[in-house]
Scaffold this active site. Structure first.
Site, short mmCIF file in Angstrom:
data_model
loop_
_atom_site.label_atom_id
_atom_site.label_comp_id
_atom_site.label_asym_id
_atom_site.label_seq_id
_atom_site.Cartn_x
_atom_site.Cartn_y
_atom_site.Cartn_z
N THR A 131 0.83 -1.21 0.00
CA THR A 131 0.00 0.00 0.00
C THR A 131 0.86 1.26 0.00
O THR A 131 1.88 1.34 0.68
CB THR A 131 -0.91 0.01 1.24
OG1 THR A 131 -1.77 -1.12 1.19
CG2 THR A 131 -1.74 1.28 1.30
N SER A 137 -6.43 0.92 -2.81
CA SER A 137 -7.25 -0.09 -3.47
C SER A 137 -6.77 -0.39 -4.89
O SER A 137 -7.21 -1.37 -5.48
CB SER A 137 -8.72 0.37 -3.52
OG SER A 137 -9.25 0.47 -2.22
N GLN A 278 -37.72 -8.52 26.07
CA GLN A 278 -37.81 -9.07 24.72
C GLN A 278 -36.87 -8.39 23.74
O GLN A 278 -36.23 -9.05 22.91
CB GLN A 278 -39.26 -8.97 24.21
CG GLN A 278 -40.23 -9.87 24.94
CD GLN A 278 -41.64 -9.76 24.40
OE1 GLN A 278 -41.92 -9.01 23.47
NE2 GLN A 278 -42.56 -10.52 25.00
N GLU A 362 -6.72 -4.87 3.67
CA GLU A 362 -6.79 -6.12 2.88
C GLU A 362 -7.98 -6.09 1.92
O GLU A 362 -8.58 -7.12 1.64
CB GLU A 362 -6.86 -7.36 3.78
CG GLU A 362 -5.90 -7.38 4.94
CD GLU A 362 -4.46 -7.50 4.54
OE1 GLU A 362 -4.18 -7.62 3.34
OE2 GLU A 362 -3.60 -7.46 5.43
#
Length: 383
Positions: A131, A137, A278, A362
């Protein structure tokens, strides 16, 4: 919380390896990791040696002092490590699945003998430089250059967000030359190589992260990874690391859910434990369901990896789903603890902050969506 008796799907050896890692984490990491996170500094060298002493480093590799464990056993180890902290699992993943794997898969015999035994024992720490500040990316557009100068190579450029870089003894650096992308094994004491620790992080604070500067670093040709040619080489290393994340993210989620469940049973409001309401039970049930589903996905990928049939697209499915669900679980658990959920006395917000990085590194979720989309449609949306 094992609603489906998933433990029964493992062999005795797998459970034994998991239990050894869990004991190590309980003794050497859990009591201290909140302080490391708050201080923004962890004893990386000490931890790496401790992990090496039980065969954790490069454990899924064979030979050269590596344990030769199964992919499933490695995944279970990642889960236990990340149940303590994502940064701790990251230092192990980078050591074994990126730096060591790159040398093991693409290096010369000389490089393997020189580095892998020391890295497996924890005597040497590695990092993986792919990187860059302007190319995350899109590693194919990397700006780091390698040029020939007689029998030597000269590297120039920079890498960013590199785990273990500030403490590493060796760096696997990927650079471009006129013929394409190449990998190099670079001792960090080579003139022109510097690594600066990145401070002021709000995530992965118990992990050493650095920026690497390569100022005309001169290397002999023996430093070149002879089989490390083209973008497929570093991407194959990322596949190894991403597989570990598929398991690791579940560890962070499991720890959050365990803490939230214990808290809900003991915390009383309106005259009864909040676990008896609940809405709280609905939250707990939904989170347990996603955790079990993610585990089945990780185990399926692990079995395929051990059979030699796991594909990068399948790993993208695993990382996309399990990290996304893990961070949702962490955030939901925080709501069960209310204001206590933001306290450093509990690990939940630390896990949530760490998972923000896991969501990105990653391969971002968007990148993995596009990998899956390309597999489904046959059309690339990357360019």
């Amino acid at each position: 919380m094992d609603l489906l008796d998933l433990d029964s799907l493992h062999s005795d050896e797998e459970r034994q390896i998991r239990d050894v890692v869990r004991r190590m984490v309980d003794e050497r990491v859990r009591p201290f990791v909140a302080g490391w996170y708050e201080d923004g500094e962890a004893p990386v060298r000490e931890l790496i040696k401790q992990f090496g002493s039980i065969g954790l480093l490069g454990m899924h590799l064979t030979g050269y002092g590596c344990a030769g464990a199964s992919a499933v056993a490695y995944g279970l180890a990642c889960l236990e490590l990340e149940a303590a902290d994502s940064g701790v699992r990251s230092m192990v993943s980078v050591q074994g699945s990126l730096a060591m794997y790159a040398i093991w898969r693409y290096g010369s015999e000389e490089q393997k003998r020189a580095w892998l035994p020391a890295m497996a024992s924890g005597e040497a720490i590695g990092c993986f430089g792919l990187t860059e500040p302007d190319h995350g990316s899109d590693p194919a557009s990397m700006a780091t250059r390698a040029r020939r100068d007689g029998d030597d190579w000269i590297l120039s450029g920079g890498k960013m967000w590199i785990t273990n870089a500030p403490v590493a003894d060796v760096a696997v650096i990927w650079a471009r030359d006129p013929e394409g992308i190449r990998g190099f094994v670079v001792p960090t004491d080579t003139p022109g190589f510097t690594a600066r620790e990145i401070r002021h992080k709000m995530s992965l604070r118990a992990s050493a992260t650095g920026e690497i500067v390569l100022d005309d670093v001169r290397l002999p040709d023996s430093a070149r990874l002879p089989e490390g040619r083209g973008l497929r080489a570093p991407l194959s290393c990322l596949t190894q690391a991403r597989y570990g994340i598929v398991w690791g993210a579940l560890g962070a989620a499991r720890d959050c859910l365990s803490v939230a469940l214990d808290y809900a049973v003991s915390r009383e409001q309106f005259g009864r434990p909040i676990a008896g309401f609940q809405l709280t039970q609905a939250k707990l049930a939904d989170m347990a369901l996603e955790l079990q589903k993610g585990y089945l996905l990780a185990l399926h990928l692990g079995r395929r990896a051990d059979a030699g049939s796991m594909t990068p697209e399948q790993v993208s499915v695993g990382k996309l789903n399990n990290v996304r669900e893990a961070i949702a679980i962490a955030r939901q658990c925080r709501t069960i603890l209310g204001a206590n959920g933001i306290s450093g006395e509990y690990p939940i917000l630390r896990h949530a902050n760490n998972l923000e990085s896991v969501l990105t590194y990653e391969g971002t979720s968007e990148i993995h969506q596009l990998v899956v989309g390309q597999k489904l449609t046959g059309l690339s949306a990357f360019s």
